[in-house]
Design an enzyme around this catalytic site. Structure first.
Site, PDB file in Angstrom:
ATOM      1  N   ASP A 105       9.234   2.846   2.130  1.00 39.18           N
ATOM      2  CA  ASP A 105       8.028   3.601   2.453  1.00 39.18           C
ATOM      3  C   ASP A 105       7.749   3.386   3.935  1.00 39.18           C
ATOM      4  O   ASP A 105       7.246   2.341   4.347  1.00 39.18           O
ATOM      5  CB  ASP A 105       6.843   3.131   1.601  1.00 39.18           C
ATOM      6  CG  ASP A 105       5.557   3.908   1.911  1.00 39.18           C
ATOM      7  OD1 ASP A 105       5.509   4.601   2.952  1.00 39.18           O
ATOM      8  OD2 ASP A 105       4.600   3.809   1.121  1.00 39.18           O
ATOM      9  N   PHE A 148       0.858  -1.188   0.000  1.00 40.70           N
ATOM     10  CA  PHE A 148       0.000   0.000   0.000  1.00 40.70           C
ATOM     11  C   PHE A 148       0.892   1.235   0.000  1.00 40.70           C
ATOM     12  O   PHE A 148       1.648   1.471   0.942  1.00 40.70           O
ATOM     13  CB  PHE A 148      -0.948   0.058   1.204  1.00 40.70           C
ATOM     14  CG  PHE A 148      -1.872   1.246   1.097  1.00 40.70           C
ATOM     15  CD1 PHE A 148      -3.014   1.182   0.310  1.00 40.70           C
ATOM     16  CD2 PHE A 148      -1.565   2.452   1.714  1.00 40.70           C
ATOM     17  CE1 PHE A 148      -3.846   2.291   0.165  1.00 40.70           C
ATOM     18  CE2 PHE A 148      -2.392   3.561   1.571  1.00 40.70           C
ATOM     19  CZ  PHE A 148      -3.526   3.478   0.792  1.00 40.70           C
ATOM     20  N   LYS A 173       2.198  10.803   7.650  1.00 36.41           N
ATOM     21  CA  LYS A 173       1.378  10.485   8.815  1.00 36.41           C
ATOM     22  C   LYS A 173       1.857  11.158  10.115  1.00 36.41           C
ATOM     23  O   LYS A 173       1.569  12.326  10.319  1.00 36.41           O
ATOM     24  CB  LYS A 173       1.240   8.965   8.951  1.00 36.41           C
ATOM     25  CG  LYS A 173       0.470   8.387   7.756  1.00 36.41           C
ATOM     26  CD  LYS A 173      -0.162   7.047   7.980  1.00 36.41           C
ATOM     27  CE  LYS A 173      -1.180   6.752   6.891  1.00 36.41           C
ATOM     28  NZ  LYS A 173      -0.805   5.694   5.956  1.00 36.41           N
TER      29      LYS A 173
HETATM   30  C1  LIG Z   1      -1.047   5.765   4.485  1.00 33.24           C
HETATM   31  C2  LIG Z   1       0.062   5.283   3.624  1.00 33.24           C
HETATM   32  C3  LIG Z   1       0.388   5.913   2.405  1.00 33.24           C
HETATM   33  C4  LIG Z   1      -0.447   7.030   1.817  1.00 33.24           C
HETATM   34  O1  LIG Z   1      -0.499   8.163   2.625  1.00 33.24           O
HETATM   35  P1  LIG Z   1      -1.671   9.223   2.368  1.00 33.24           P
HETATM   36  O2  LIG Z   1      -1.337  10.347   3.312  1.00 33.24           O
HETATM   37  O3  LIG Z   1      -2.966   8.556   2.712  1.00 33.24           O
HETATM   38  O4  LIG Z   1      -1.605   9.626   0.948  1.00 33.24           O
HETATM   39  C5  LIG Z   1       1.474   5.437   1.704  1.00 33.24           C
HETATM   40  N1  LIG Z   1       2.205   4.411   2.152  1.00 33.24           N
HETATM   41  C6  LIG Z   1       1.925   3.775   3.309  1.00 33.24           C
HETATM   42  C7  LIG Z   1       2.795   2.651   3.763  1.00 33.24           C
HETATM   43  C8  LIG Z   1       0.833   4.170   4.075  1.00 33.24           C
HETATM   44  O5  LIG Z   1       0.531   3.513   5.188  1.00 33.24           O
END
Ligand SMILES: *Cc1c(COP(=O)(O)O)cnc(C)c1O
Length: 400
Positions: free
Chosen positions: A225, A140, A254
Site C-alpha cells: 500500500d 492504515f 493521493k
Molecule cells: C490515505 C490512505 C489510504 C486511504 O485513502 P483514501 O483516499 O482516504 O480512501 C489507504 N492507505 C494509506 C497508506 C493511506 O495513507
C-alpha cells in the site's frame, strides 16, 4: 465570512468526524496556503501527501480546465481517449504491466483485496472462501467496513462491527511473527512500506525483502500500500524500492492526481490483473477521462520537475537539521525522504499543542497518534523555505 463564522457553520451543519486545526484555508499555491484572514502558512501535511506536486500546480490546473471543457465522464460502458494513455504511462513509469483505476485509496485497497482472493481460489487453489490476508498492527488502509475490520485502532473500528472475516494482523516489522501467521490458505500479505498514519513507523532494514522471500517461498502475493508513501514522497517512486524489492501488487492514490481530483489505482502484472473478467468489478467514476487526464499530468510533473530527487535530497537535509535541534521534548526524529516524524516524549504533553504553536508561526502540521508531529511538505519545496521553517520549529520544540 471570517474564521469563527465558518467554523460555527461547519460545526452546526457538518458531521463531526474530524478534529481539524482552526485554520480556514481559502487559497493555495505551491507549498503555501492562505487562510480567510490573509495569513500565509507553509503546508507541512500536503493533504496527507496528496499534493506532492504542490497546491494548484499550474500544469495540472491547465489540464483540468482543458479536459473539463471537453468531456469529464463517460463511464466504463464506453471508452475514452485519456485512459489508454494513463495505462501506458503508468506501466512505463512503474514497471507494472497493467493497472486498474479507482477513485479513493480505500477503493483501490478493496480492489487489491478482491483480486488477491480471486487469485487464491483460481490460481493457488485455496478452498472456496477460506482465503486469508495478513496485515500489520498499526496499519492504515482506509475506512470501509472490511478495511476497518483489520485496523488495530479502536477508534476506527470499535463502533462498526460486525466485521469481515479472512484477515489477520501481526506486529509490524516482525518478520518472524508474519512467518508464524502463514497457513496454506494465506493469499496475500499487505503492508505499508512505512506506516504513515501509524506515526511514520519505519520497519527494520531488510523487513520488506524478508517478506518478499517469504511470499515467494509460500506462493503468497505481496501487496504494497503505497497510497501515502508512493510517488516520490520518500525519495523514490515507491518506498519499497529502498529495499530493491517488488510487490505483486502496488496500490497508489493521493498524489496520483496532485490533489486535484480523487484518482487511485492498483498496479500488477498481467498474470494477476488478468484474472478480473468483465462485470466482476467496477466504478462509475473510476478511469474517467477527467481523472485520467489529471493523473497523466500529475505524473509528468513528478518526473519532469525532478520532484522525486528533490524529495530524496531535501528530505535528507530536513531530517538532519531536525535531528540537530536540541529539545527537551523530542524522543526521536525518523523518516525517509520528505516523510518525517518527530516523536515526542510522554512528558511533552502531546503533539497537538506543538502543532497549534507551529500554526501560530505560519507552519501547518498535524499530529498523528498523539505523540508524533509529521512533517511532509509538498515535494516542490526548496532549501530556502526549509531554512525559513527550521528556526520556528526549533523555537516550538523548546516551548516549556
Ligand atoms: C490515505 C490512505 C489510504 C486511504 O485513502 P483514501 O483516499 O482516504 O480512501 C489507504 N492507505 C494509506 C497508506 C493511506 O495513507
Amino acid at each position: 465570512m471570517k474564521t469563527q463564522d465558518l467554523i460555527n457553520l461547519e460545526n452546526e451543519y457538518g458531521a463531526h468526524n474530524y478534529h481539524p486545526l482552526d485554520v480556514v484555508i481559502t487559497r493555495g499555491e505551491g507549498v503555501w496556503v492562505y487562510d480567510v484572514e490573509g495569513n500565509k502558512y507553509l503546508d507541512c501535511l500536503s493533504a496527507y501527501s496528496a499534493v506532492n506536486q504542490g497546491h494548484v500546480h499550474p500544469r495540472i490546473l491547465q489540464t483540468l480546465i482543458e479536459q473539463a471543457g471537453r468531456v469529464t465522464l463517460t463511464s466504463r460502458a464506453f471508452r475514452n481517449d485519456q485512459l489508454p494513455h494513463l495505462y501506458r504511462e503508468l506501466a512505463e513509469l512503474t514497471g507494472y504491466e497493467m493497472s486498474l483505476p479507482m477513485n479513493s485509496g480505500a477503493e483501490a485497497v478493496e480492489t487489491a483485496l478482491k483480486l488477491a482472493r480471486k487469485w487464491a481460489y483460481q490460481v493457488k487453489g485455496v478452498p472456496k472462501y477460506e482465503a486469508e490476508i495478513l496485515v500489520c498492527d498499526g496499519n492504515f488502509h482506509g475506512r470501509t467496513i472490511s478495511i476497518v475490520t483489520f485496523s488495530s485502532e479502536p477508534l476506527y473500528k470499535e463502533a462498526f462491527g460486525p466485521f469481515t472475516p479472512g484477515f489477520k494482523s501481526v506486529p509490524y516489522g516482525d518478520a518472524a511473527a508474519m512467518q508464524a501467521a502463514i497457513t496454506p490458505n494465506t493469499a496475500a500479505i499487505m503492508v505499508e512500506p512505512i506506516q504513515g498514519e501509524g506515526g511514520v513507523i519505519l520497519p527494520p532494514e531488510g523487513y520488506l525483502a524478508e517478506l518478499r522471500r517469504m511470499c515467494d517461498h509460500h506462493n503468497i502475493l505481496l501487496i504494497f500500500d503505497e497510497i501515502q508513501t508512493g510517488l516520490g514522497r520518500t525519495g523514490k517512486i515507491f518506498a519499497h524500492r529502498h529495499e530493491s524489492v517488488r510487490g505483486d501488487m502496488t496500490i497508489i492514490g493521493k498524489a496520483l492526481s496532485g490533489g486535484f481530483y480523487p484518482v487511485s489505482a492498483v498496479l500488477a502484472d498481467k498474470d494477476i490483473m488478468g484474472l478480473f473478467t468483465p462485470g466482476e468489478h467496477g466504478s462509475t467514476f473510476g478511469g474517467n477521462p477527467l481523472g485520467a487526464a489529471v493523473a497523466r499530468t500529475a505524473l509528468k510533473v513528478l518526473v519532469e520537475e525532478g520532484l522525486i530527487e528533490n524529495s530524496a535530497k531535501l528530505g535528507e537535509y530536513f531530517i538532519e537539521q531536525l535531528t540537530e535541534i536540541p529539545s527537551p521534548h523530542v524522543k526521536e526524529v525518523r523518516g525517509k525522504g520528505m516523510l518525517i516524524g518527530v516523536e515526542l516524549k510522554k512528558s511533552a504533553g502531546g503533539a497537538r499543542r506543538f502543532c497549534e504553536a507551529l500554526k501560530q508561526r505560519g507552519i501547518l502540521c498535524k499530529e498523528t497518534h498523539e505523540t508524533v508531529i509529521r512533517f511532509a511538505p509538498p515535494l516542490v519545496i526548496d532549501r530556502e523555505t526549509l531554512d525559513w521553517a527550521l528556526p520556528h520549529i526549533r523555537e516550538v520544540l523548546n516551548l516549556p
